[in-house]
Design an enzyme around this catalytic site. Structure first.
Site, PDB file in Angstrom:
ATOM      1  N   HIS A 129     -81.683-121.809 -49.660  1.00 56.70           N
ATOM      2  CA  HIS A 129     -82.426-120.709 -50.290  1.00 56.70           C
ATOM      3  C   HIS A 129     -81.953-120.628 -51.739  1.00 56.70           C
ATOM      4  CE1 HIS A 129     -84.640-116.701 -49.401  1.00 56.70           C
ATOM      5  NE2 HIS A 129     -84.477-116.756 -50.717  1.00 56.70           N
ATOM      6  N   ASN A 317     -93.986-117.216 -45.995  1.00 57.76           N
ATOM      7  CA  ASN A 317     -93.628-116.009 -46.751  1.00 57.76           C
ATOM      8  C   ASN A 317     -94.846-115.555 -47.534  1.00 57.76           C
ATOM      9  OD1 ASN A 317     -91.017-116.507 -45.934  1.00 57.76           O
ATOM     10  ND2 ASN A 317     -90.167-116.762 -47.988  1.00 57.76           N
TER      11      ASN A 317
HETATM   12  C1  GBH Z   1     -89.078-114.200 -52.078  1.00 61.92           C
HETATM   13  O1  GBH Z   1     -89.746-114.634 -53.205  1.00 61.92           O
HETATM   14  C2  GBH Z   1     -87.720-114.831 -51.974  1.00 61.92           C
HETATM   15  O2  GBH Z   1     -87.651-115.735 -50.898  1.00 61.92           O
HETATM   16  C3  GBH Z   1     -86.605-113.842 -51.882  1.00 61.92           C
HETATM   17  O3  GBH Z   1     -85.384-114.471 -52.162  1.00 61.92           O
HETATM   18  C4  GBH Z   1     -86.888-112.680 -52.794  1.00 61.92           C
HETATM   19  O4  GBH Z   1     -85.824-111.782 -52.863  1.00 61.92           O
HETATM   20  C5  GBH Z   1     -88.100-111.975 -52.260  1.00 61.92           C
HETATM   21  O5  GBH Z   1     -89.160-112.837 -52.032  1.00 61.92           O
HETATM   22  C6  GBH Z   1     -88.574-110.840 -53.152  1.00 61.92           C
HETATM   23  O6  GBH Z   1     -88.922-111.306 -54.399  1.00 61.92           O
HETATM   24  O7  GBH Z   1     -91.087-112.747 -62.370  1.00 61.92           O
HETATM   25  O8  GBH Z   1     -93.501-112.640 -62.542  1.00 61.92           O
HETATM   26  O9  GBH Z   1     -92.363-114.787 -62.762  1.00 61.92           O
HETATM   27  C7  GBH Z   1     -91.064-114.111 -53.331  1.00 61.92           C
HETATM   28  C8  GBH Z   1     -91.863-114.867 -54.317  1.00 61.92           C
HETATM   29  C9  GBH Z   1     -91.587-115.815 -56.441  1.00 61.92           C
HETATM   30  C10 GBH Z   1     -91.971-113.515 -56.264  1.00 61.92           C
HETATM   31  C11 GBH Z   1     -91.102-115.638 -57.859  1.00 61.92           C
HETATM   32  C12 GBH Z   1     -91.507-113.317 -57.676  1.00 61.92           C
HETATM   33  C13 GBH Z   1     -91.407-114.336 -59.834  1.00 61.92           C
HETATM   34  C14 GBH Z   1     -92.579-113.667 -60.461  1.00 61.92           C
HETATM   35  N1  GBH Z   1     -91.342-114.649 -55.649  1.00 61.92           N
HETATM   36  N2  GBH Z   1     -91.799-114.523 -58.441  1.00 61.92           N
HETATM   37  S1  GBH Z   1     -92.358-113.460 -62.169  1.00 61.92           S
END
Ligand code: GBH
Length: 482
Positions: A129, A317
């Site tokens: 992870h 997810n």
């Molecule tokens: C998951 O990611 C992860 O598996 C987990 O570790 C995390 O804590 C959880 O969900 C909550 O976020 O900042 O606009 O570029 C979820 C998918 C991908 C969502 C990266 C946020 C960054 C968006 N994530 N994304 S941005």
């Protein structure tokens, strides 16, 4: 399509399983305790504190390295059937190499697993992870395909042999897209490499080969005696076409193929390989950009067959939905993943928000996504391995209760009305934790953690009470039909 339906008063199937999730770097702390090696996230947060909200990091986090028995108590109190957590590769193998094992790290996970088992909670274990041993990052990390496939295979074999008598559900990678595209593409996650549309594609190629190697190792060396399940977690939003036009529908399909199919197709699709739309578009744009070969590495037919079907359930997810509109192909210039896709995306301003900019509350999108997966990948068994909502950490977390109620209601409709085979659900997260670039400013927990207190006390929120009730009654509302 922007309406959602009322929660239904039917029960979840009797054999449906319920859990919560965390990840090593987000909760453990103890970043250099008892022989743990440095990970790329230790390195990244210490080198670039200005990249993380308030300059924070996971050095202590929830201190689960010392407080895991309290975590097990929380799970027990919820009545959870399983706990999804990840192993810190550098806690077990400080240099990343399987010939140097850190026994204290092994003991930590043995103790956690045995505490779970003795409380009737199944461990669901993720091997990766996002926290890579820094020693492997220093040798090029995931874009170094030959090295990383071998190192991951050795690590996976060791984990199966150490823990596989007790662990019956394995996930090789969590959301590898974040590692590959955010880590080696946009360069905003560890290790902070900017090689968009080049190293990000190589990284994904390594991940898919590594996953398949680990799956085959399990199949050949461990399945006969351990008899568990191995899968890979892929994440996506639902992508809703901006209109009924053929162009917008094509654009939304292209977007989900690049976002989700990039990782899912090779493993879960009956034909295997990358989605054809990725192969074709990236080859064409690469050629026009003057590359001699496509920036998307190619699998040989033998590799396609080797990777295809390496799953025992579909691990998904999902959190939110994004609108997609067709656009003209972006100009040829700097190579990049978004230019390879060439669509316009946004989230609707009417959707309820959370503490995270990217996370809007769109329950109907999850029902559509489940149906799309069911159709596209030939009716697989699906376990939702993460879903959840962020706020600022309040104990009366009505927004989170509402999120779980509405999302679970749509998931239940996908099961009962649409015939999608969803068999389990995982709430992200058991407790507030280190939310990557957002540090401790966005909270996803069913339990609050007081990060100002060295003891890191955990307190149940309203959502923990709600989830506990859902688990025990299999019912989302006050009364359900029998
Ligand atoms: C998951 O990611 C992860 O598996 C987990 O570790 C995390 O804590 C959880 O969900 C909550 O976020 O900042 O606009 O570029 C979820 C998918 C991908 C969502 C990266 C946020 C960054 C968006 N994530 N994304 S941005």
């Amino acid at each position: 399509s922007t309406t959602f339906s009322e929660p239904i008063n039917k029960k979840f199937p009797k054999n449906f399983i319920w859990g919560t999730a965390t990840a090593s770097y987000q909760v453990e702390g103890g970043w250099q305790d008892d022989g743990k090696g440095e990970s790329n996230w230790d390195h990244f947060t210490h080198t670039y504190p200005d990249h993380i909200a308030n300059g924070d990091n996971g050095d202590i986090a929830c201190d689960s390295y010392h407080k895991y028995l309290e975590d097990v108590e929380l799970l027990k109190d919820l009545g959870a059937n399983f706990y999804r957590f990840s192993l810190s590769w550098s806690r077990i193998l400080p240099t990343g190499n399987a010939d140097e094992v850190n026994q204290a790290g092994v003991d930590y996970y043995k103790n956690l697993i045995s505490a779970l088992k003795s409380n009737g909670i199944e461990p669901f274990v993720t091997l990766f992870h996002w926290d890579l041993p820094q020693a492997l990052e220093d040798q090029g990390g995931w874009p170094n395909t030959d090295l990383l496939v071998e190192k991951f295979a050795d690590y996976a074999r060791l984990a199966f042999s150490l823990f596989g008598d007790d662990v019956k559900n394995w996930m090789t990678f969590n959301e590898a897209k974040q590692t590959c595209q955010l880590g080696y593409g946009y360069g905003v996650f560890a290790p902070g490499v900017n090689s968009d549309g080049i190293d990000s594609y190589k990284c994904a190629h390594t991940v898919l080969k590594s996953h398949a190697r680990a799956y085959h190792i399990y199949d050949e060396e461990f399945r006969p005696t351990q008899n568990g399940r191995v899968s890979m977690v892929v994440d996506t939003d639902w992508f809703e076409p901006a209109s009924d036009s053929d162009q917008d529908k094509e654009a939304a399909e292209r977007k989900i193929q690049f976002n989700f199919g990039w990782y899912a197709n090779a493993i879960y699709h009956p034909d295997g390989n990358y989605p054809q739309v990725m192969i074709d578009r990236i080859a064409e744009r690469s050629q026009r950009e003057g590359f001699e070969q496509s920036r998307l590495p190619a699998f040989t037919p033998e590799e396609v067959n080797y990777i295809k079907g390496t799953y025992d359930f579909f691990a998904l997810n999902t959190y939110t939905t994004t609108m997609v509109q067709w656009s003209d192909d972006w100009e040829i210039g700097t190579p990049g993943y978004d230019a390879d896709i060439s669509v316009t995306t946004w989230q609707d301003s009417s959707w309820n928000s959370s503490a995270s900019g990217w996370l809007k509350v769109v329950p109907w999108g999850t029902r559509k996504l489940l149906n799309w997966i069911d159709q596209t990948y030939n009716h697989p068994e699906i376990v939702i391995t993460e879903n959840g909502f962020s706020d600022h950490g309040e104990l009366e977390d009505g927004g989170r209760v509402n999120y779980y109620l509405e999302y679970l209601s749509n998931i239940l409709q996908a099961i009962l009305d649409d015939g999608v085979n969803v068999t389990g659900y995982t709430a992200w997260s058991l407790m507030d934790n280190f939310e990557w670039l957002s540090g401790y400013t966005e909270k996803f927990g069913l339990h609050q953690v007081d990060f100002g207190n060295p003891d890191r006390p955990r307190t149940a929120k309203s959502s923990a009470e709600y989830y506990k009730k859902v688990i025990s009654t299999r019912c989302l509302v006050d009364v359900c039909e029998d």
